[in-house]
Design an enzyme around this catalytic site. Structure first.
Site, PDB file in Angstrom:
ATOM      1  N   GLU A 105     -78.520  18.170 -37.967  1.00 33.88           N
ATOM      2  CA  GLU A 105     -78.632  19.153 -37.028  1.00 33.88           C
ATOM      3  C   GLU A 105     -79.981  19.489 -36.249  1.00 33.88           C
ATOM      4  OE1 GLU A 105     -77.273  21.552 -40.705  1.00 33.88           O
ATOM      5  OE2 GLU A 105     -75.461  22.249 -39.462  1.00 33.88           O
TER       6      GLU A 105
ATOM      7  N   GLU B   3     -72.326  18.361 -46.236  1.00 31.15           N
ATOM      8  CA  GLU B   3     -72.324  19.544 -46.858  1.00 31.15           C
ATOM      9  C   GLU B   3     -71.163  20.022 -47.649  1.00 31.15           C
ATOM     10  OE1 GLU B   3     -73.429  19.199 -43.807  1.00 31.15           O
ATOM     11  OE2 GLU B   3     -75.406  20.057 -43.797  1.00 31.15           O
TER      12      GLU B   3
END
Ligand code: NAI
Length: 702
Positions: free
Chosen positions: A105, A125
């Site tokens: 990210e 995640e």
């Protein structure tokens, strides 16, 4: 601050420096932000390269910070990424080795990305019950397309950078370097080449669409639902990526955040995060430092080619370690080898194992009838009959022949490892390796530490266990070690429940609804009810004061051992495994109740689950207090990997913590008053009572 700042002419290099994987904890974030501000303020700097020092670009957020104030302390990951994206000077991510979660990210917040081949790229995640929470669901689809992005986000699986760089039209990587070694040189040259580009490209400005629109997402949602029973995160991944195609970028970010925070507080997310931490913690032994030297294990001998010996051998063959199996008679060896071959051939047939790999593995396997042939093995694992006399003969012989320093392991499931060690003059080299059946499949390995087991022997076995891809948990010596000692209490409760009014199918259904793959009676039928019968017969002698339901004995007296005899707690049709409720068993139980003068009562599903699960918890609390397990999370690992405890509940100890130990202790005290149950057993274990009274949880004992 955990990031270094250096200057190469007109390029600033910010290198995350937080070993081992450059986790994005507060001090790393502060370091990156400070570097960025410095680079922007310095007129001599024209562009910025962000990279990772050491063995990763970045492995992502620091999971230990989750839920703590540090996680949101400025700069948080979102504000840091925004600062990079808004930098007036080009920010180029130089990505290598590992770019996962928050690390990816962060790279997506840069204007450009230069990547080395061989880098593992992922948004994992979902594996800890979350969705990416720092723009991953909004930015990744914009650079690699909706479908590839959703696949990555829902699976959490890593993909190699060179594969991603080949995706048609991808904008994730602006450059794939020739090699990992040339990354920095090429990234700096690239940064110079874009120094004057304005406006700077931002991922947020790219379009995000799927040609089939909502129909695709409906399809994806259906797929995910089927695959992720009990876990809410995968479906939320679909929602978040769909939002990327429908909402403005900033609105999509807000939506992603909402979903992320919503998931963070679910018990499923807590369970998966617990599992993540527990897995890593299991290999840490309080008094055995990480740097304890280990012995080299280049060859292994296995004594006994039965059910366990064969499976144990396969583990080592799969890891490329030569194995020699010793037996008493040639026909036993032949049978054992035939079973190993059959198992491998089934894998080849299913396409799970290549023919040449199969041949390689078999070439590592040899057999013998003579101890003389195994004397040079670095480790020997005994898997002979479960009788102390037989173990004594074998270990005396091993002591006589094995080279000094060889590790002598026993796969015993119930016998005293200290006693086994005492048959040798080298008890420091003796250890228990309790594999679970089928040993080539089951992940769990209880490593049983004897009183005299040397620390380097323990460290070596933990390391070799990891090499053969097992989840190793250390147990002290006691009857049944961690797992089987607890399951005995669970089985006892299952027996009492039948006497009090339940049917086997009611108990099984309640437990299966809780999430176990199989209830205790279906499990008994699968494993063979005669095994438990044999153990109970021994118990009746050893522990005459212990209360048992006799129902299971009556079943065995009828020869109903389970699937292998075509009948057990359930009826079975020939060749099928479907458990059919049995009228005969129901009548047998009813008659038994009558003989005992018990009037059956309706037992709720809630009580069934509590009695079974809390029986595990209470025994586990004793185990913890006695030091048989060194951490509560080790017990959870045993149950999650060896006993099918539902993953989304995080193991018996975390489950008890989530219910609240005060509530658990109260419920146990209520069970203690049931005259048909074992009142003494239900006295909350002292550790449990103490934690409950102090308002603490088992997590405090990790
Ligand atoms: P098994 O009966 O299938 O195999 C035992 C093998 O050892 C036989 O092939 C026998 O010929 C051989 N053997 C016996 N005495 C010997 C000796 N003196 N020298 C060389 N070979 C000898 O038994 P299984 O089920 O494989 O169990 C082996 C050990 O593993 C036992 O200690 C058992 O408690 C333990 N264990 C078994 C589990 C299971 O599910 N079957 C699970 C975990 C542990």
């Amino acid at each position: 601050m955990s990031a270094d700042y250096t200057v190469q002419g007109d390029v600033a290099v910010i290198a995350l420096n937080n070993p081992p994987v450059n986790g994005l904890g507060l001090s790393t974030r502060l370091g990156i932000m400070a570097g960025l501000e410095k680079a922007i303020a310095d007129d001599a700097i024209k562009s910025i390269v962000v990279t990772g020092a050491g063995k990763a670009f970045s492995g992502g957020a620091d999971i230990k910070e989750f839920g703590s104030p540090k996680a949101i302390q400025d700069p948080n990951l979102l504000s840091l990424i925004l600062a990079l994206e808004n930098s007036p000077k080009p920010a180029v991510a130089a990505v290598h080795t590992v770019a996962m979660g928050g690390g990816l990210e962060l790279a997506l917040g840069c204007h450009y990305r230069v990547v080395a081949p061989g880098c593992s790229v992922a948004l994992p995640e979902v594996k800890i019950g979350l969705i990416p929470g720092a723009g991953g669901t909004q930015r990744l689809p914009r650079v690699i397309g909706v479908e590839p992005a959703l696949n990555m986000i829902v699976s959490g699986e890593p993909i190699k950078s060179e594969m991603l760089a080949m995706l048609p039209g991808q904008k994730l990587f602006d450059k794939l370097t020739a090699s990992a070694d040339s990354l920095m040189e090429e990234a700096i040259a690239f940064a110079r080449s874009v120094a004057d580009v304005r406006p700077l490209p931002r991922v947020r400005d790219l379009p995000c669409k799927h040609p089939m629109g909502d129909a695709y997402f409906q399809f994806a949602r259906n797929m995910v639902k089927g695959m992720s029973k009990n876990f809410p995160a995968p479906a939320k991944c679909v929602d978040a990526v769909q939002a990327a195609t429908k909402k403005k970028f900033d609105d999509g970010m807000v939506y992603e955040r909402e979903l992320f925070l919503g998931l963070m507080v679910t018990p499923e997310c807590r369970a998966l995060r617990h599992l993540f931490v527990a897995q890593r913690a299991a290999s840490k032994i309080p008094d055995v430092p990480d740097n304890t030297p280990v012995r080299a294990i280049k060859s292994v001998a296995v004594i006994g080619a039965g059910t366990m010996g064969g499976g144990i051998s396969m583990n080592f063959l799969n890891a490329g370690i030569p194995v020699k199996i010793l037996e008493m008679k040639q026909d036993a060896l032949d049978r054992g080898i035939a079973t190993i071959k059959k198992n491998y051939e089934a894998q080849v047939k299913k396409g799970k194992l290549k023919e040449d790999k199969y041949n390689e593995r078999m070439a590592l396997l040899s057999t013998t009838l003579s101890y003389d042939d195994i004397k040079d093995a670095d480790m020997v694992i005994e898997a002979v009959f479960e009788e102390m006399g037989v173990k004594e003969t074998v270990f005396k012989k091993l002591d006589e022949v094995m080279k000094p320093g060889a590790i002598l392991a026993s796969n015993t499931s119930t016998l005293d490892v200290n006693k086994i060690a005492s048959f040798t003059k080298r008890p420091q080299d003796v250890i228990g390796t309790h594999f679970f059946s089928p040993a080539n499949v089951m992940k769990l390995l209880e490593v049983v530490r004897g009183e005299k087991t040397a620390k380097d022997v323990l460290a070596t076995v933990m390391a070799i266990g990891k090499k053969i891809k097992k989840t190793c948990v250390v147990s002290g010596v006691c009857d049944g070690f961690i797992g089987n000692r607890m399951i005995e209490q669970y089985s006892r409760q299952a027996g009492f429940l039948l006497e009090e009014g339940c049917t086997p199918q009611q108990v099984d259904k309640a437990v299966e609804r809780f999430g176990f793959a199989m209830g205790p009676f279906r499990m008994g039928d699968l494993a063979g009810n005669d095994i438990g019968w044999a153990i109970r017969k021994r118990r009746y002698q050893e522990k005459p004061h212990m209360k048992y339901s006799k129902t299971a004995d009556l079943l065995c007296e009828l020869g109903r051992y389970g699937q292998k005899t075509g009948a057990g707690w359930y009826d079975y049709q020939a060749g099928k495994r479907d458990a059919i409720p049995s009228k005969l068993v129901e009548d047998m139980i009813a008659k038994h109740r009558q003989d005992l003068g018990i009037t059956p009562r309706k037992v709720s599903d809630e009580e069934i689950v509590q009695r079974l699960v809390f029986s595990l918890v209470n025994e586990a609390a004793h185990i913890l207090e006695e030091g048989i397990a060194s951490k509560a999370s080790d017990i959870d690992m045993v149950y999650l990997t060896g006993y099918g405890f539902p993953m989304h509940r995080g193991g018996p100890m975390l489950y008890a913590d989530q219910v609240g130990l005060f509530n658990v202790a109260q419920t146990m005290s209520r069970f203690a008053k049931n005259p048909l149950d074992d009142g003494a057993f239900w006295q909350p274990a002292p550790l449990l009572a103490r934690l409950a009274a102090e308002g603490k949880s088992f997590n405090n004992v990790n």
